[in-house]
Write a protein that holds these residues in place. Structure first.
Motif, mmCIF file in Angstrom:
data_model
loop_
_atom_site.group_PDB
_atom_site.id
_atom_site.type_symbol
_atom_site.label_atom_id
_atom_site.label_comp_id
_atom_site.label_asym_id
_atom_site.label_seq_id
_atom_site.Cartn_x
_atom_site.Cartn_y
_atom_site.Cartn_z
ATOM 1 N N THR A 117 -2.320 11.865 -14.252
ATOM 2 C CA THR A 117 -2.924 10.976 -15.242
ATOM 3 C C THR A 117 -1.953 10.419 -16.273
ATOM 4 O OG1 THR A 117 -3.517 12.823 -16.715
ATOM 5 C CG2 THR A 117 -5.149 12.153 -15.044
ATOM 6 N N LYS A 118 -0.821 11.070 -16.488
ATOM 7 C CA LYS A 118 0.027 10.628 -17.596
ATOM 8 C C LYS A 118 0.839 9.385 -17.257
ATOM 9 C CE LYS A 118 4.000 13.743 -16.978
ATOM 10 N NZ LYS A 118 4.763 14.750 -17.706
ATOM 11 N N PHE A 119 1.166 8.662 -18.314
ATOM 12 C CA PHE A 119 1.995 7.470 -18.166
ATOM 13 C C PHE A 119 3.419 7.926 -17.872
ATOM 14 C CE2 PHE A 119 4.908 4.280 -19.658
ATOM 15 C CZ PHE A 119 4.362 3.107 -19.156
ATOM 16 N N ALA A 120 3.970 7.410 -16.792
ATOM 17 C CA ALA A 120 5.365 7.698 -16.442
ATOM 18 C C ALA A 120 5.875 6.554 -15.584
ATOM 19 C CB ALA A 120 5.485 9.020 -15.689
ATOM 20 N N TYR A 121 7.074 6.107 -15.861
ATOM 21 C CA TYR A 121 7.690 5.066 -15.043
ATOM 22 C C TYR A 121 8.044 5.624 -13.675
ATOM 23 C CZ TYR A 121 8.102 2.108 -19.174
ATOM 24 O OH TYR A 121 7.819 1.344 -20.280
ATOM 25 N N PHE A 122 8.063 4.735 -12.684
ATOM 26 C CA PHE A 122 8.299 5.154 -11.310
ATOM 27 C C PHE A 122 9.700 5.742 -11.106
ATOM 28 C CE2 PHE A 122 9.132 4.096 -6.735
ATOM 29 C CZ PHE A 122 8.246 5.015 -6.209
ATOM 30 N N GLY A 123 10.722 5.134 -11.669
ATOM 31 C CA GLY A 123 12.094 5.633 -11.498
ATOM 32 C C GLY A 123 12.240 7.092 -11.926
ATOM 33 N N PRO A 124 11.786 7.444 -13.127
ATOM 34 C CA PRO A 124 11.852 8.851 -13.532
ATOM 35 C C PRO A 124 11.012 9.781 -12.654
ATOM 36 C CG PRO A 124 11.706 7.473 -15.465
ATOM 37 C CD PRO A 124 11.493 6.568 -14.271
ATOM 38 N N LEU A 125 9.903 9.294 -12.103
ATOM 39 C CA LEU A 125 9.115 10.127 -11.180
ATOM 40 C C LEU A 125 9.916 10.436 -9.922
ATOM 41 C CD1 LEU A 125 5.558 8.499 -11.334
ATOM 42 C CD2 LEU A 125 6.208 10.769 -12.169
ATOM 43 N N VAL A 126 10.612 9.437 -9.384
ATOM 44 C CA VAL A 126 11.451 9.642 -8.201
ATOM 45 C C VAL A 126 12.559 10.638 -8.532
ATOM 46 C CG1 VAL A 126 13.098 8.532 -6.630
ATOM 47 C CG2 VAL A 126 10.895 7.446 -7.113
ATOM 48 N N SER A 127 13.180 10.493 -9.692
ATOM 49 C CA SER A 127 14.236 11.435 -10.102
ATOM 50 C C SER A 127 13.692 12.848 -10.249
ATOM 51 C CB SER A 127 14.874 10.983 -11.418
ATOM 52 O OG SER A 127 15.560 9.773 -11.235
ATOM 53 N N GLU A 128 12.511 12.972 -10.834
ATOM 54 C CA GLU A 128 11.884 14.297 -11.004
ATOM 55 C C GLU A 128 11.616 14.932 -9.642
ATOM 56 O OE1 GLU A 128 10.264 17.504 -13.254
ATOM 57 O OE2 GLU A 128 11.214 15.710 -14.056
ATOM 58 N N PHE A 129 11.115 14.138 -8.698
ATOM 59 C CA PHE A 129 10.879 14.646 -7.347
ATOM 60 C C PHE A 129 12.201 15.112 -6.731
ATOM 61 C CE2 PHE A 129 10.983 13.974 -2.766
ATOM 62 C CZ PHE A 129 9.912 14.748 -2.346
ATOM 63 N N ASN A 130 13.215 14.249 -6.749
ATOM 64 C CA ASN A 130 14.508 14.600 -6.151
ATOM 65 C C ASN A 130 15.111 15.839 -6.803
ATOM 66 O OD1 ASN A 130 14.452 12.548 -4.248
ATOM 67 N ND2 ASN A 130 15.724 11.161 -5.444
ATOM 68 N N PHE A 185 7.770 -5.543 -6.538
ATOM 69 C CA PHE A 185 6.392 -5.905 -6.199
ATOM 70 C C PHE A 185 5.446 -5.685 -7.378
ATOM 71 C CE2 PHE A 185 7.810 -5.922 -1.787
ATOM 72 C CZ PHE A 185 7.122 -7.025 -1.318
ATOM 73 N N ALA A 186 5.692 -4.659 -8.180
ATOM 74 C CA ALA A 186 4.809 -4.358 -9.303
ATOM 75 C C ALA A 186 5.012 -5.310 -10.480
ATOM 76 C CB ALA A 186 5.013 -2.914 -9.759
ATOM 77 N N HIS A 187 6.250 -5.736 -10.704
ATOM 78 C CA HIS A 187 6.560 -6.505 -11.911
ATOM 79 C C HIS A 187 7.194 -7.859 -11.633
ATOM 80 C CE1 HIS A 187 5.651 -2.825 -14.012
ATOM 81 N NE2 HIS A 187 6.554 -2.183 -13.299
ATOM 82 N N GLY A 188 7.331 -8.206 -10.361
ATOM 83 C CA GLY A 188 8.020 -9.436 -10.007
ATOM 84 C C GLY A 188 7.134 -10.665 -10.019
ATOM 85 N N ARG A 189 7.754 -11.789 -9.696
ATOM 86 C CA ARG A 189 7.072 -13.080 -9.604
ATOM 87 C C ARG A 189 7.210 -13.592 -8.175
ATOM 88 N NH1 ARG A 189 8.009 -11.066 -13.976
ATOM 89 N NH2 ARG A 189 8.095 -12.045 -16.005
ATOM 90 N N MET A 200 0.821 -1.194 0.000
ATOM 91 C CA MET A 200 0.000 0.000 0.000
ATOM 92 C C MET A 200 0.863 1.255 0.000
ATOM 93 S SD MET A 200 -3.058 0.778 -0.184
ATOM 94 C CE MET A 200 -4.429 1.664 0.377
ATOM 95 N N ASN A 201 1.907 1.281 0.833
ATOM 96 C CA ASN A 201 2.784 2.452 0.859
ATOM 97 C C ASN A 201 3.488 2.661 -0.470
ATOM 98 O OD1 ASN A 201 2.223 3.296 3.449
ATOM 99 N ND2 ASN A 201 3.827 2.062 4.358
ATOM 100 N N LEU A 202 3.790 1.579 -1.179
ATOM 101 C CA LEU A 202 4.463 1.709 -2.465
ATOM 102 C C LEU A 202 3.542 2.345 -3.501
ATOM 103 C CD1 LEU A 202 6.321 -1.704 -2.460
ATOM 104 C CD2 LEU A 202 7.323 0.559 -2.098
ATOM 105 N N GLN A 203 2.267 2.030 -3.455
ATOM 106 C CA GLN A 203 1.305 2.666 -4.347
ATOM 107 C C GLN A 203 1.068 4.117 -3.927
ATOM 108 O OE1 GLN A 203 0.019 1.014 -7.025
ATOM 109 N NE2 GLN A 203 -0.861 2.938 -7.693
ATOM 110 N N ALA A 204 0.977 4.337 -2.631
ATOM 111 C CA ALA A 204 0.719 5.681 -2.116
ATOM 112 C C ALA A 204 1.859 6.637 -2.425
ATOM 113 C CB ALA A 204 0.467 5.626 -0.612
ATOM 114 N N ILE A 205 3.099 6.152 -2.369
ATOM 115 C CA ILE A 205 4.227 7.052 -2.619
ATOM 116 C C ILE A 205 4.214 7.553 -4.062
ATOM 117 C CG2 ILE A 205 5.965 5.294 -3.164
ATOM 118 C CD1 ILE A 205 8.001 7.009 -1.648
ATOM 119 N N GLU A 206 3.819 6.697 -5.000
ATOM 120 C CA GLU A 206 3.742 7.154 -6.391
ATOM 121 C C GLU A 206 2.688 8.243 -6.542
ATOM 122 O OE1 GLU A 206 2.927 5.721 -10.963
ATOM 123 O OE2 GLU A 206 3.457 4.198 -9.481
#
Length: 144
Positions: free
Chosen positions: A38-51, A76-80, A1-7
């Motif tokens: 609303t826009k499509f953006a990968y999580f890594g670049p979002l973290v970089s943009e925030f930082n 968690f999002a893309h793993g097995r 839940m925290n991982l979804q909330a942080i995004e």
């Protein structure tokens, strides 16, 4: 839940940073304007943009997100998730792309013990807290 909330919190922060209101689409809307929410953006670049948005000094020292949050969230999002037992602990794997030898890279492999889960839950909560505290410090409105 925290991982979804942080995004969502990062997206809200960037939306406010750019002077836009925090407005989610109404249920049933089939099309919406493109915003940070609303826009499509990968999580890594979002973290970089925030930082990269943090002011030098206090903000960078106190609110910079640890890039390890990207690996954790992506696992968690893309793993097995796999266990050969009927109960936990399970192992979480994340695989990457094929290398030059034709082999798939193993990017993440962790046994999800209660201790590991607690440690990483606390880590994710701390990173999420950084976004919220910076949001409030800047007096942005819309997140609690």
């Amino acid at each position: 839940m925290n991982l979804q909330a942080i995004e969502t919190a990062i997206r809200a922060f960037l939306q406010c940073r750019d002077g836009q209101d925090l407005v989610f689409p109404r249920p049933g809307e089939a099309e919406v304007d493109e915003t940070w929410l609303t826009k499509f953006a990968y999580f890594g670049p979002l973290v970089s943009e925030f930082n990269d948005s943090l002011d030098a000094g206090f903000e960078q020292e106190n609110f910079t997100l640890d890039k390890k949050i990207v690996d954790l969230r992506n696992a968690f999002a893309h793993g097995r998730l796999f266990t050969d037992f009927e109960k936990f602990p399970a192992r979480l794997w994340k695989f990457g792309t094929k290398n030059s030898n034709g082999k798939i890279l193993v990017e993440f492999s962790e046994l999800l013990t209660p201790e590991w889960l607690l440690k990483n839950h606390n880590f994710a909560a701390r990173e999420y807290g950084k976004v919220l505290r910076c949001f409030k410090r800047r007096k942005y409105k819309g997140l609690r």
